[in-house]
Design an enzyme around this catalytic site. Structure first.
Site, short mmCIF file in Angstrom:
data_model
loop_
_atom_site.label_atom_id
_atom_site.label_comp_id
_atom_site.label_asym_id
_atom_site.label_seq_id
_atom_site.Cartn_x
_atom_site.Cartn_y
_atom_site.Cartn_z
N ARG A 33 -15.65 4.51 -2.57
CA ARG A 33 -14.57 5.42 -3.00
C ARG A 33 -15.04 6.31 -4.15
NH1 ARG A 33 -10.06 1.22 -1.45
NH2 ARG A 33 -10.59 1.27 0.75
N GLU A 177 -3.01 -12.36 4.37
CA GLU A 177 -3.12 -10.97 4.83
C GLU A 177 -3.83 -10.87 6.18
OE1 GLU A 177 -5.27 -8.27 2.26
OE2 GLU A 177 -4.78 -6.55 3.49
N LYS A 219 1.18 -10.52 3.66
CA LYS A 219 0.77 -9.12 3.47
C LYS A 219 0.32 -8.57 4.81
CE LYS A 219 -2.48 -6.23 0.85
NZ LYS A 219 -3.09 -6.01 -0.47
N SER A 261 -1.39 -0.76 2.63
CA SER A 261 -1.19 0.64 3.05
C SER A 261 -2.17 1.05 4.14
CB SER A 261 -1.24 1.59 1.85
OG SER A 261 -2.45 1.53 1.15
N GLY A 262 -3.34 0.48 4.18
CA GLY A 262 -4.23 0.59 5.33
C GLY A 262 -4.84 1.95 5.60
N GLY A 263 -4.70 2.89 4.65
CA GLY A 263 -5.27 4.21 4.87
C GLY A 263 -4.21 5.28 5.11
N ARG A 294 -5.00 1.74 -1.84
CA ARG A 294 -5.19 3.20 -1.79
C ARG A 294 -3.89 3.98 -2.03
NH1 ARG A 294 -8.40 2.72 3.74
NH2 ARG A 294 -7.30 0.74 3.62
P1 13P Z 1 -4.82 -0.74 1.13
O1 13P Z 1 -3.41 -0.65 0.62
O2 13P Z 1 -5.71 0.35 0.64
O3 13P Z 1 -4.86 -0.96 2.62
O4 13P Z 1 -5.44 -2.06 0.52
C1 13P Z 1 -4.69 -3.19 0.51
C2 13P Z 1 -5.57 -4.35 0.46
O5 13P Z 1 -5.55 -5.10 -0.48
C3 13P Z 1 -6.48 -4.59 1.57
O6 13P Z 1 -6.95 -5.90 1.52
#
Ligand code: 13P
Length: 337
Positions: A33, A177, A219, A261-263, A294
């Site tokens: 990043r 998660e 999550k 959030s996943g992108g 993110r």
């Molecule tokens: P993002 O919200 O960027 O997807 O990251 C969350 C996270 O902790 C991924 O393991």
């Protein structure tokens, strides 16, 4: 095991319409990043970045817990204050990512299995002593024409449950998660079906392995069409599908669901969480919260650029995104924000 303490931690993680800030990028991910923005990729820059985040004035108003990476939990601010102390002083619960990453799964082309169970009991004791009160483990499920396989889903669910059980033994509330990735051209319905199957398998394993559901946070991914799917459904359709899927698969004993959030863009992640709470909040057994990396950090990172002079502006934007997501938990997010 003090069950009540773990239950209280899990409850506190989703109390007050707050949510979690994932700032647990591994060194390679954090460096990636930084590299995209021309920021130097070294330990000192990562430390300065994390100091900027935890020093954001008022962050504790909307953030209940911060997930750290192993490097960060051992670091100090420039003035010598441990990062963990700064987090606690801000009214935020420190947490720690304990998985060792998603690796290629043998015999399963294109699929991943998360590693990190060996030695985990001892590592958890160490992290508790350093101040962590919750943990995170991410499993990755990839969608393709012939994947995910049952083998991949079951192996990842089994590992998540073993991790969660070890966390509770150590007095830490586990964030479980299982992430169904957004990459691909799959439809919203396909994501629904796979997410439903994954969640059923995960909760089956959690049950079999005796994990206390009241003392954990789920999550998950939101139920979304693939990034390259030509049909991109409305906020309300995404909200309906996501909540319907969760209602089928997540027991009411779980105190909170905190999405990754996943992108997605920061704005879209907030708007989708908002739509879910507008439409369903009053009739759900669990809180619908956030655990974004993110979608909270990216706008601030782009302003920070690795430069001290940009710290106040970056903190302002970070504070704002965190507040937007708190508003989304109440169903009061303004899409122009
Ligand atoms: P993002 O919200 O960027 O997807 O990251 C969350 C996270 O902790 C991924 O393991």
């Amino acid at each position: 095991m003090n069950t009540q303490v773990i239950i209280d931690t899990a409850k506190a993680m989703v109390a007050g319409n707050k949510g979690l800030l994932a700032m647990d990028e591994s060194n390679p991910t954090c460096n990636k990043r930084f590299a995209a923005l021309g920021i130097p990729q070294n330990e000192e820059t990562r430390r300065a970045y994390r100091e900027m985040i935890v020093d954001t004035p008022g962050l504790g108003e909307s953030i209940s817990g911060a997930i750290l990476f192993d490097e960060t939990i051992r670091q100090q601010k420039k003035d010598g204050t441990p990062i963990v102390k700064a987090i606690i002083d801000a009214g935020i619960i420190p947490g720690i990512k304990v998985d060792m990453g998603a690796k290629d799964m043998a015999g399963h082309p294109g699929e991943k299995i998360t590693e990190g169970l060996d030695g985990l009991r001892d590592r958890l004791i160490g992290y508790y002593e350093m101040g962590a009160r919750f943990a995170k483990w991410r499993a990755v499920i990839t969608l393709g024409d012939v994947i995910p396989s049952r083998g991949c889903i079951e192996a990842n669910a089994h590992a998540l449950a073993r991790y969660a059980s070890l966390c509770q033994e150590a007095g830490l509330a586990p964030i479980v998660e299982p992430e169904v990735l957004m990459d691909g051209k799959h439809s919203l319905d396909r994501c629904f079906k796979v997410t439903e199957e994954v969640l059923h398998t995960v909760f089956n394993q959690l049950y079999k392995q005796g994990v206390i559901l009241e003392g954990m946070i789920l999550k998950p991914n939101m139920v979304l069409p693939g990034l390259s799917c030509p049909e991109q459904e409305s906020l309300d359709d995404v909200a309906d599908k996501t909540v319907n899927c969760l209602m089928r698969a997540v027991p009411a004993a779980v105190p909170g669901i905190a999405f990754l959030s996943g992108g997605q863009s920061a704005e879209l992640a907030s708007a989708r969480l908002n739509a879910m709470n507008v439409r369903f909040k009053s009739r759900l057994p669990w809180a619908l919260a956030f655990s974004f990396a993110r979608a909270i950090q990216q706008p601030a990172l782009e302003i920070w650029q690795g430069k001290e002079i940009n710290v106040p502006k970056a903190q302002h934007v970070l504070y704002h995104r965190a507040k937007c997501n708190q508003a989304a938990r109440r169903g009061e997010y303004n899409e122009e924000d």
